[in-house]
Design an enzyme around this catalytic site. Sequence first.
Site, PDB file in Angstrom:
ATOM      1  CG  HIS A   1      -3.723  -0.498  -2.310  1.00 52.54           C
ATOM      2  ND1 HIS A   1      -4.300   0.601  -2.203  1.00 52.54           N
ATOM      3  CD2 HIS A   1      -3.411  -1.170  -0.948  1.00 52.54           C
ATOM      4  CE1 HIS A   1      -4.318   1.121  -0.991  1.00 52.54           C
ATOM      5  NE2 HIS A   1      -3.970  -0.114  -0.109  1.00 52.54           N
TER       6      HIS A   1
ATOM      7  CB  SER B   1      -0.937  -0.020   1.241  1.00 50.59           C
ATOM      8  OG  SER B   1      -0.323  -0.297   2.314  1.00 50.59           O
TER       9      SER B   1
ATOM     10  CE  LYS C   1      -7.638   0.024   0.683  1.00 50.46           C
ATOM     11  NZ  LYS C   1      -7.698   1.046   1.543  1.00 50.46           N
TER      12      LYS C   1
HETATM   13  C1  LIG Z   1      -3.448  -3.673   2.288  1.00 44.20           C
HETATM   14  C2  LIG Z   1      -4.527  -2.870   2.874  1.00 44.20           C
HETATM   15  N1  LIG Z   1      -5.409  -3.959   3.690  1.00 44.20           N
HETATM   16  C3  LIG Z   1      -6.454  -3.436   4.301  1.00 44.20           C
HETATM   17  C4  LIG Z   1      -6.680  -1.895   4.538  1.00 44.20           C
HETATM   18  C5  LIG Z   1      -7.823  -1.575   5.423  1.00 44.20           C
HETATM   19  O1  LIG Z   1      -8.995  -1.751   4.702  1.00 44.20           O
HETATM   20  P1  LIG Z   1     -10.280  -0.923   5.143  1.00 44.20           P
HETATM   21  O2  LIG Z   1     -10.035   0.431   4.821  1.00 44.20           O
HETATM   22  O3  LIG Z   1     -11.491  -1.366   4.365  1.00 44.20           O
HETATM   23  O4  LIG Z   1     -10.260  -1.175   6.682  1.00 44.20           O
HETATM   24  C6  LIG Z   1      -6.000  -1.326   3.753  1.00 44.20           C
HETATM   25  C7  LIG Z   1      -6.362   0.242   4.006  1.00 44.20           C
HETATM   26  O5  LIG Z   1      -7.161   1.004   4.276  1.00 44.20           O
HETATM   27  C8  LIG Z   1      -4.989  -1.458   3.058  1.00 44.20           C
HETATM   28  O6  LIG Z   1      -4.262  -0.755   2.635  1.00 44.20           O
END
Ligand SMILES: Cc1ncc(COP(=O)(O)O)c(C=O)c1O
Length: 386
Positions: free
Chosen positions: A203, A175, A235
């Site tokens: 992502h 990320s 996203k």
């Molecule tokens: C790789 C990754 N996994 C999980 C999440 C968490 O997802 P959420 O925003 O739906 O809690 C994020 C970012 O928010 C992320 O970048």
Amino acid sequence: MNLSGLASSLREIGQAGLYRRRRVTERRADGLLVADGRAVVDFCSNDYLDLAGDPRLVAALQRGAGQYGVGSGASHLICGHSPAHHALEEELADFVGRERALLFSTGYMANLGVIAALALDGVVVEDRLNHASLLDGARLAGARLKRYPHGDVAGLASRLAGTEDALAATDGVFSMDGDVAPLAALADVARAAGAWLMVDDAHGLGVLGKRGGGTLELAGLGQSEVPILVGTLGKAFGSFGAFVAGSADLIDYLIQKSRTYAYTTALPPAVAEATRTSLALVREEAWRRERLAELVRRFRDGAAALELPLMTSGTPIQPVVVGGNEAALAASRNLFEQGFLVTAIRPPTVPAGGARLRVTLNASHTDDQVARLLEALAASLGRRER
Ligand SMILES: Cc1ncc(COP(=O)(O)O)c(C=O)c1O
């Protein structure tokens, strides 16, 4: 810690250049973001396919609210699991080519819930640069967390040696760096060690691959190679929530055992309806992915000409590493004054000394906006065109 301890801790955070401040932002009809009273081009959201404000999603949300009301009223296991949730789960499973999918309220909760349910008190092996929710999942589960160097397949193999039923977890697209994990090789190593492999493709899904199937489509890996797939819906899908996909038994087990699934209110059914519409658009409107890929090429070519310090990312996440916290903040402020919102990312989100401007591209950006951002970046970082 007592209350005066909080105040001195806040002072230390500020002195280290690590103080976090929220901007109040609002998207205008023309796509610009109003932040601190100023209209700027957003180059930092994760709305990669430009779907969050799409009128078809808005209409689906409104229809859903008309049919189901605003809240789901209960957790999935009590009486909050609506036809909208159920249909979305079936459509998501079909999209990612897995037997079943299970909705969670956020990606953070999905990762916590899966790891705690499957790791129990065993071993969890993770890439050093995994998202905080994967790392926290292992820590909060009380599992033995072993981290391997970023993208290092041999590092995974050595940490799995001698384990039984370990869980290996990696981001699909990292990320904060934008690079893609070496999934085929990681899957081979996990299988040889008898470990579960879990890929969080927050992502990648919707963005990468011809069909939008993400990093696993690129690597040609299915349910047998990657038994646990996590996707987020806030996203590229422009909505909210997350899901886990895998075998029917895996999903059934998570329904029984996952605490972050059971002990929280189901997300609003109207949000599930909006996500069903966005999933249909992700599938049908491949031009959004093609446009994004074109923008990534443009950005990287322009950045190379300006000798900007790019990372080896081929995804819409194009971080420009600055190094120091204050320097990253200053560059971000400078960009803001030139009409661009690019948030500075600092430790602990990234390693110490690795503060960066995390530039993200989305399908709504124009060629001209990208060209102007590049000029502004060069000016902010003191680079000149060759
Ligand atoms: C790789 C990754 N996994 C999980 C999440 C968490 O997802 P959420 O925003 O739906 O809690 C994020 C970012 O928010 C992320 O970048």
